[in-house]
Scaffold this active site. Structure first.
Site, PDB file in Angstrom:
ATOM      1  NE  ARG A 229       0.172   1.401   3.457  1.00  0.00           N
ATOM      2  CZ  ARG A 229       1.155   2.258   3.619  1.00  0.00           C
ATOM      3  NH1 ARG A 229       2.409   1.852   3.645  1.00  0.00           N
ATOM      4  NH2 ARG A 229       0.913   3.538   3.740  1.00  0.00           N
ATOM      5  N   GLY A 230       0.265   2.387  -0.192  1.00  0.00           N
ATOM      6  CA  GLY A 230       1.009   3.612  -0.439  1.00  0.00           C
ATOM      7  C   GLY A 230       1.093   3.819  -1.946  1.00  0.00           C
ATOM      8  CB  ALA A 231       0.000   6.638  -4.090  1.00  0.00           C
TER       9      ALA A 231
ATOM     10  NE  ARG B 215      -6.422   0.333  -2.182  1.00  0.00           N
ATOM     11  CZ  ARG B 215      -5.946   0.839  -1.033  1.00  0.00           C
ATOM     12  NH1 ARG B 215      -4.711   0.570  -0.661  1.00  0.00           N
ATOM     13  NH2 ARG B 215      -6.704   1.598  -0.282  1.00  0.00           N
TER      14      ARG B 215
ATOM     15  CD  GLN C  11      -3.302   2.380   6.817  1.00  0.00           C
ATOM     16  OE1 GLN C  11      -3.895   2.781   7.808  1.00  0.00           O
ATOM     17  NE2 GLN C  11      -3.877   2.276   5.631  1.00  0.00           N
TER      18      GLN C  11
ATOM     19  CG  ASP D  59      -3.356   7.616  -1.850  1.00  0.00           C
ATOM     20  OD1 ASP D  59      -3.001   6.472  -2.164  1.00  0.00           O
ATOM     21  OD2 ASP D  59      -3.266   8.064  -0.692  1.00  0.00           O
TER      22      ASP D  59
ATOM     23  CG  ASN E 157      -2.936  11.323   2.354  1.00  0.00           C
ATOM     24  OD1 ASN E 157      -2.267  10.552   1.670  1.00  0.00           O
ATOM     25  ND2 ASN E 157      -2.650  11.546   3.619  1.00  0.00           N
ATOM     26  CE  LYS E 158      -5.171   5.066   3.909  1.00  0.00           C
ATOM     27  NZ  LYS E 158      -5.885   3.997   3.166  1.00  0.00           N
TER      28      LYS E 158
END
EC number: 5.3.1.23
Length: 346
Positions: free
Chosen positions: A47-49, A90, A193, A234, A244-245
């Site tokens: 995960r993480g763009a 995603r 996270q 993202d 973003n998250k």
């Protein structure tokens, strides 16, 4: 440079450090097909763009290998389906689509076995991301006054990128320069996270840090006065609105209310000029079970409904600086971003 690594190409396959298991267990998951890469992205093994984009690039290599082995010179007719499968894993992170499009752009020039050329392209994406992280870190660190406290949200470190990190890369470099004395880390529900990954990375590097619950942001800014909220992204729309998250928007509002500044750190591949503003960003929603259960244990009544958006969108007018590998856009808006991108050329 952090010793932490999220993904590697080894023995002809993509190996991913399973981030669902950290920090309790460090387990590498081997992906030998495009479908396995797509599943790993969807299931948040990686995960993480930026890291998702790199994984997608290596997934394209695996797709090419299978297409050529099964169809010979007809490989072009079947590889597209695998690339589409990866791209759909995603929807919010623009780096995923960017990486797949970049790999697909290589196909027209290839003759014979496509794997060697695509592997070289994937490795180039990986190497360029690491270089971009270090460039962003230098630009972002220069904005931070020595001795500052900062808050960060989610995980934007080596685990979320090719290495070093975006927002956490800025924090790493700024700490090494004596600019940061303490980092506050949001736990980042529901996947934690921050608590599981960012805290672990900071601990590995010996950077002073404390964990806070997501809901503590306003009180933290009021009492302990962090100078900056430093986050990743993202997707960055043409006007600077940033996905973003989930929880980033709340933290940005708290920062603005208490005179702190907000820094978004992301590579150029995260910019999406085709998306005019945040209202046009597709925000991924995930199953209710992620909220109603924790570590497999129910924490809400059985059958209770939930709304579980994975991202939120922070309006550009709450952002003081967007940092990428080519520099800093202060007080971002559509005109400043367009001018910045135009100056970089085609």
């Amino acid at each position: 440079m952090s010793a932490v690594c999220a993904l590697r190409w080894q023995g002809g396959a993509l190996e991913l450090l399973d981030q669902r298991l950290l920090p309790a267990q460090q387990l590498w998951l081997r992906c030998a097909s495009a479908a396995e890469v797509a599943d790993a992205i969807r299931d948040m093994v990686v995960r993480g763009a930026p890291a998702i984009g790199i994984a997608a690039a290596y997934g394209a290599v695996l797709a090419a290998r299978a297409a050529y082995a099964g169809h010979g010179t007809g490989w072009r007719d079947v590889i597209v389906a695998d690339l589409d499968l990866i791209a759909a894993a995603r929807p919010t992170a623009v780096n995923l689509a960017w990486a797949v499009q970049r790999m697909a752009g290589c196909l027209a020039e290839l003759a014979g076995d496509p794997e060697p050329a695509l592997l070289a392209a994937a490795r180039a994406i990986h190497d360029q991301d690491i270089a971009a992280n270090h460039a962003m870190a230098a630009y972002g660190a220069a904005l931070i006054e020595p001795g500052s406290r900062v808050l960060t949200h989610c995980n934007t470190g080596a685990l979320a990128t090719g290495g070093h990190g975006t927002a956490l890369g800025v924090i790493r470099t700024a700490h090494a320069q004596g600019r940061i004395r303490e980092v506050f880390v949001d736990e980042t529900r529901p996947w934690l996270q921050g608590a599981r990954l960012t805290a672990w990375e900071l601990q590995q590097d010996g950077i002073p840090a404390r964990l806070v619950v997501d809901g503590a942001a306003a009180w933290l800014f009021a009492r302990l006065r962090p100078a900056w909220l430093i986050v990743g992204a993202d997707r960055i729309a043409a006007n600077g609105d940033t996905a973003n998250k989930i929880g980033t928007y709340t933290a940005a509002l708290a920062a603005r209310a208490h005179g702190a500044r907000v820094m978004v750190v992301a590579p150029l591949s995260t910019f999406d000029p085709a998306t005019p503003d945040g209202s046009a960003i597709e925000v991924e929603e995930r199953p209710a079970q992620e909220l109603t259960c924790l570590a497999g244990q129910a924490i809400a009544p059985a059958g209770f409904a939930a709304w579980n958006p994975v991202f939120d969108v922070t309006p550009a007018d709450l952002i003081d600086a967007i940092v990428c590998e080519h520099g800093v856009i202060e007080r971002p808006d559509a005109a400043r971003i367009a001018d910045f991108l135009a100056a970089l050329g085609p």
